[in-house]
Design an enzyme around this catalytic site. Structure first.
Site, PDB file in Angstrom:
ATOM      1  N   CYS A 150       0.795  -1.230   0.000  1.00 53.73           N
ATOM      2  CA  CYS A 150       0.000   0.000   0.000  1.00 53.73           C
ATOM      3  C   CYS A 150       0.829   1.284   0.000  1.00 53.73           C
ATOM      4  O   CYS A 150       0.504   2.213  -0.765  1.00 53.73           O
ATOM      5  CB  CYS A 150      -1.027  -0.013   1.128  1.00 53.73           C
ATOM      6  SG  CYS A 150      -0.565  -0.865   2.621  1.00 53.73           S
TER       7      CYS A 150
ATOM      8  N   ARG B 112       6.972 -11.059   5.411  1.00 51.18           N
ATOM      9  CA  ARG B 112       6.514 -10.874   6.785  1.00 51.18           C
ATOM     10  C   ARG B 112       7.190 -11.911   7.674  1.00 51.18           C
ATOM     11  O   ARG B 112       7.338 -13.072   7.278  1.00 51.18           O
ATOM     12  CB  ARG B 112       4.989 -11.000   6.871  1.00 51.18           C
ATOM     13  CG  ARG B 112       4.276  -9.951   6.043  1.00 51.18           C
ATOM     14  CD  ARG B 112       2.768 -10.051   6.121  1.00 51.18           C
ATOM     15  NE  ARG B 112       2.143  -9.132   5.178  1.00 51.18           N
ATOM     16  CZ  ARG B 112       0.837  -9.074   4.936  1.00 51.18           C
ATOM     17  NH1 ARG B 112       0.013  -9.892   5.589  1.00 51.18           N
ATOM     18  NH2 ARG B 112       0.355  -8.208   4.055  1.00 51.18           N
TER      19      ARG B 112
ATOM     20  N   GLN C 127       1.284 -11.060  -3.124  1.00 52.74           N
ATOM     21  CA  GLN C 127      -0.068 -10.616  -2.803  1.00 52.74           C
ATOM     22  C   GLN C 127      -0.684  -9.957  -4.028  1.00 52.74           C
ATOM     23  O   GLN C 127      -0.078  -9.089  -4.651  1.00 52.74           O
ATOM     24  CB  GLN C 127      -0.028  -9.636  -1.632  1.00 52.74           C
ATOM     25  CG  GLN C 127      -1.380  -9.401  -0.997  1.00 52.74           C
ATOM     26  CD  GLN C 127      -1.238  -8.767   0.376  1.00 52.74           C
ATOM     27  OE1 GLN C 127      -0.492  -7.812   0.541  1.00 52.74           O
ATOM     28  NE2 GLN C 127      -1.952  -9.293   1.351  1.00 52.74           N
TER      29      GLN C 127
ATOM     30  N   ASP D 268      -2.511  -7.521  -4.729  1.00 53.40           N
ATOM     31  CA  ASP D 268      -2.934  -6.339  -3.997  1.00 53.40           C
ATOM     32  C   ASP D 268      -3.498  -5.298  -4.942  1.00 53.40           C
ATOM     33  O   ASP D 268      -3.015  -5.137  -6.063  1.00 53.40           O
ATOM     34  CB  ASP D 268      -1.708  -5.739  -3.294  1.00 53.40           C
ATOM     35  CG  ASP D 268      -1.984  -5.427  -1.843  1.00 53.40           C
ATOM     36  OD1 ASP D 268      -3.152  -5.501  -1.444  1.00 53.40           O
ATOM     37  OD2 ASP D 268      -1.029  -5.107  -1.119  1.00 53.40           O
TER      38      ASP D 268
ATOM     39  N   HIS E  42      -5.229  -1.095  -4.616  1.00 53.65           N
ATOM     40  CA  HIS E  42      -5.644   0.031  -3.787  1.00 53.65           C
ATOM     41  C   HIS E  42      -6.397   1.010  -4.667  1.00 53.65           C
ATOM     42  O   HIS E  42      -5.936   1.382  -5.746  1.00 53.65           O
ATOM     43  CB  HIS E  42      -4.428   0.681  -3.118  1.00 53.65           C
ATOM     44  CG  HIS E  42      -3.730  -0.266  -2.199  1.00 53.65           C
ATOM     45  ND1 HIS E  42      -2.693  -1.068  -2.622  1.00 53.65           N
ATOM     46  CD2 HIS E  42      -3.970  -0.581  -0.905  1.00 53.65           C
ATOM     47  CE1 HIS E  42      -2.300  -1.828  -1.608  1.00 53.65           C
ATOM     48  NE2 HIS E  42      -3.064  -1.562  -0.566  1.00 53.65           N
TER      49      HIS E  42
ATOM     50  N   LYS F 275     -13.044  -4.140   7.792  1.00 56.63           N
ATOM     51  CA  LYS F 275     -12.801  -4.959   6.602  1.00 56.63           C
ATOM     52  C   LYS F 275     -13.883  -6.011   6.437  1.00 56.63           C
ATOM     53  O   LYS F 275     -14.543  -6.426   7.393  1.00 56.63           O
ATOM     54  CB  LYS F 275     -11.428  -5.631   6.676  1.00 56.63           C
ATOM     55  CG  LYS F 275     -11.258  -6.578   7.854  1.00 56.63           C
ATOM     56  CD  LYS F 275      -9.889  -7.250   7.833  1.00 56.63           C
ATOM     57  CE  LYS F 275      -9.733  -8.200   9.031  1.00 56.63           C
ATOM     58  NZ  LYS F 275      -8.504  -9.002   8.946  1.00 56.63           N
TER      59      LYS F 275
ATOM     60  N   HIS G 253      -8.460  -1.038   0.262  1.00 54.66           N
ATOM     61  CA  HIS G 253      -7.473  -2.090   0.055  1.00 54.66           C
ATOM     62  C   HIS G 253      -8.241  -3.351  -0.333  1.00 54.66           C
ATOM     63  O   HIS G 253      -9.255  -3.665   0.291  1.00 54.66           O
ATOM     64  CB  HIS G 253      -6.705  -2.415   1.340  1.00 54.66           C
ATOM     65  CG  HIS G 253      -6.016  -1.271   1.988  1.00 54.66           C
ATOM     66  ND1 HIS G 253      -4.645  -1.210   2.122  1.00 54.66           N
ATOM     67  CD2 HIS G 253      -6.488  -0.133   2.566  1.00 54.66           C
ATOM     68  CE1 HIS G 253      -4.318  -0.093   2.761  1.00 54.66           C
ATOM     69  NE2 HIS G 253      -5.429   0.566   3.044  1.00 54.66           N
TER      70      HIS G 253
END
Length: 683
Positions: free
Chosen positions: A374, A403, A421, A423, A425, A508, A554
């Protein structure tokens, strides 16, 4: 806490058929069941009650009886809840008597089984100190402290003693005592975990709830089944390590797992189900099918994609990128490491550092491996001025993130330290947020159905105002939660609300798929965020000519490519649909004289975009067929004189076997249609 039975002030009990009974205060659910029918009283396990002033719970509410807090602290009196049959009733309630076929009854029986196991433990190993023993979706466990590790023989002895406790048919009796007395008693016996739970979940003025069966007493809110004899089928299954309070600096506990059912038939079915799960273990199949590996020399939790696994990954990622672009996303790429200062601005340094790799000192600054994409997408947004006409801006990336997962928590592809990921945004105006969230949910449904999952469950995670990890004002949280709730309601999607499980920056929606074995997998998530746009001072120029702050969505739909792939392996047991299979068609020439025809068939299939493997070895035909079968190749084509003479192929499918001969052109058309339509089966 204690109430006298009062005939002069009767209470009203509403039964499921709508009828009302007036009974004295202190009447129990068992009394009511017995007044209806002694056979009913013998069959019921627990009761569900709801104050008549409260609307019945629906799928959007999460019952507190599952939480750790509700195991110990005072149960709420204003909500629907499960109670034991001996619980005195002192208010007007709607009452439902639950038998063994109700899932809530099984949950209670498993909690009671945990107490039975604790009883057996202390009878056999009195030096053991108890933690807590909740029910789980598949059974129960009890965390205990004992300096000497338990052995397999000890577990067998515990299970045998549990059978004795069940045979004694000891009633579960709820008793109360002062908090001070409970703390003194547990402290005197060195029960440090019980002391912690009392101090955490009760107040100085409280009475505490204890449940007693035979000579065993445990700090517990309940409820429980009427007696130990109601837990008829159980098994102690395994033992694992667990740190006290989840902190590796604390004492090493032993977590003993078990499961329980109301009858042996259900217990047997449970273990048969576990065997099916074991047969689908993605770690085993990944090795057998040569899809991926984890190399010890490189480090735990780091995935090496082998050629066949890499082909499946490419197919997954190509579909995702193509669909992102079709839905109006811009594909972007961001660095794997960024300056530590960036993570301070984003709040990850403060709120997520324990899950990040340590900083790296380079010549100009400290850097960190990115745990999320992000901040990188935010910098792309901020790189040029934006007008309201430019919004929404949708940035998508299949980005590698890192991570720090603790040693012992990693599990094949499902829990790793480095992953990709999918991902995205979305930067938009407040007026656009609900439409964008709805589009993300539609996209998530498309992902699941395309890859062969027809069922899913949804959870809405909200904040806990008392938890300091959550940032932002109450009005922002109320607005954000309201936006997500309205989208789910508008789409008529049932969901459960999970308090306190939101991301630190916003609420979320989690979408959990249901696999072929009925297991839930957390993968897709859609999150609301007003925090990062504020931290990075993002702006757009509104229609009024003034600067405004955008809001941000997200979303990750695979969740991670690695985890989604692991779920796919287990869902299909390695037998992937044709469009995903790394080798779609295996060619088996009957003899060497058929190799030229096999090569022509291979060329025609590959020209149609199909993935083909020709076994040209000088081996027996049946051996080649067997090897393709073990590799779970969808189609095997047998090629001999007849097939060459008629420009045909003899087809064997993975599930059915021999399907006879068809023309090569017809077979190619069939495979192309199955691939284009993303068909799950081979028909």
């Amino acid at each position: 806490m204690h109430y006298p039975c009062s005939v002069s002030n009767p209470i009203k009990i509403q039964l499921p058929d709508g009828s009302i009974r007036e009974v004295p205060q202190g009447t129990t659910p068992f009394d009511i069941a017995n007044s209806i029918s002694p056979r009913l009283a013998a069959a019921v396990v627990v009761a569900r009650i709801r104050p008549l002033t409260v609307v019945a719970a629906n799928a959007n509410e999460t019952s507190l009886e599952q939480s750790e807090e509700a195991m110990y602290s005072g149960a709420p009196t204003t909500t629907e809840r499960i109670v034991g049959l001996s619980t005195p009733l002192h208010e007007d309630v709607a009452l439902e008597l639950l038998k063994e076929n109700d899932p809530a009854s099984l949950k209670v029986a498993r909690h009671s089984a945990a107490h039975i196991m604790a009883t057996a433990l202390l009878e056999l190993f009195p030096e053991t100190k108890l933690g807590h023993g909740p029910a789980t979706d598949s059974g129960f466990f009890y965390d205990v402290y004992r300096e000497v590790p338990f052995t397999e023989a000890d577990l067998a002895a515990i299970e045998a003693r549990m059978a004795e406790v069940v045979a004694r048919d000891e009633p579960f009796v709820q008793i109360f005592e002062s908090r001070e007395q409970g703390l003194a008693d547990y402290a005197a016996n060195g029960e440090f975990m019980k002391v912690h739970f009392i101090e955490r979940f009760t107040k100085p003025s409280d009475e505490i709830s204890l449940y007693k069966n035979g000579s065993f007493t445990d700090f517990c809110r309940g409820p429980h089944v009427p007696s130990t004899g109601r837990v008829k089928a159980f098994k102690v299954v395994s033992i694992a390590g667990a740190y006290w309070l989840g902190d590796e600096k604390n004492q090493q506990l032993q977590r003993i797992y078990g499961t329980a059912f109301f009858n042996a038939k259900d217990l047997d079915a449970h273990f048969k189900h576990l065997e099916e799960i074991k047969a689908r273990d993605h770690r085993v199949l990944g090795k057998q099918l040569d899809l991926f590996s984890i190399q010890e020399v490189a480090g735990a939790g780091l995935i090496f994609w082998h050629p066949k696994g890499g082909l499946i990954r490419k197919t997954m990622e190509d579909w995702m990128r193509d669909d992102c672009i079709r839905r109006g996303y811009h594909m972007v790429f961001t660095p794997h490491i960024m300056r530590r200062e960036l993570w301070k601005i984003s709040g990850h340094e403060e709120n997520y550092a324990e899950n990040m790799y340590p900083p790296m000192e380079l010549d100009d600054a400290e850097y960190r491996l990115k745990p999320m994409n992000c901040p990188g997408h935010i910098l792309i947004y901020k790189n040029s001025p934006k007008s309201y006409r430019d919004l929404p801006q949708r940035y998508a990336e299949l980005g590698n993130v890192y991570r720090y997962e603790r040693s012992g928590t990693m599990h094949g592809l499902l829990r790793v330290r480095g992953f990709t990921q999918d991902d995205a945004h979305i930067f938009c105006t407040p007026d656009q947020i609900e439409a964008e969230v709805e589009a993300c949910i539609d996209f998530a449904e498309a992902v699941l159905k395309t890859f062969g999952f027809q069922q899913f469950q949804v959870e809405l995670s909200t904040w806990d105002p008392k938890d300091k990890k959550f940032i932002g004002s109450a009005d922002k949280w109320e607005n954000a939660v309201g936006s997500l709730t309205r989208v789910l309601d508008r789409k008529n999607i049932p969901y459960k609300t999970i308090p306190g499980e939101a991301a630190f920056y916003g609420p979320k929606i989690d979408i959990k798929l249901v696999d072929v074995l009925g297991r839930l997998w957390q993968l897709s998530t859609v999150q609301f965020d007003w925090n990062l746009p504020a931290r990075f001072e993002l702006e757009y120029i509104g229609e009024d000519g003034a600067a405004h702050q955008p809001v941000m969505v997200h979303r990750a739909l695979f969740g991670s490519v690695e985890r989604f792939f692991g779920v796919l392996i287990e869902h299909y047991a390695g037998a992937f649909p044709l469009w995903l299979a790394p080798v779609q068609i295996g060619l088996v020439p009957i003899s060497e004289k058929h190799l030229d025809y096999a090569a022509k068939v291979k060329s025609q299939l590959e020209a149609a975009g199909l993935r083909v493997e020709l076994d040209a070895r000088n081996e027996k035909m049946n051996a080649k067929i067997r090897e393709f079968g073990l590799a779970k190749v969808p189609f095997i084509l047998i090629l001999g004189d007849k097939e060459e003479a008629t420009a045909s192929v003899s087809v064997r499918t993975r599930a059915i076997g021999d399907q006879g001969s068809v023309s090569l052109d017809a077979f190619v058309a069939r495979c192309v249609q199955l691939t284009v339509s993303k068909a799950v089966d081979l028909n």
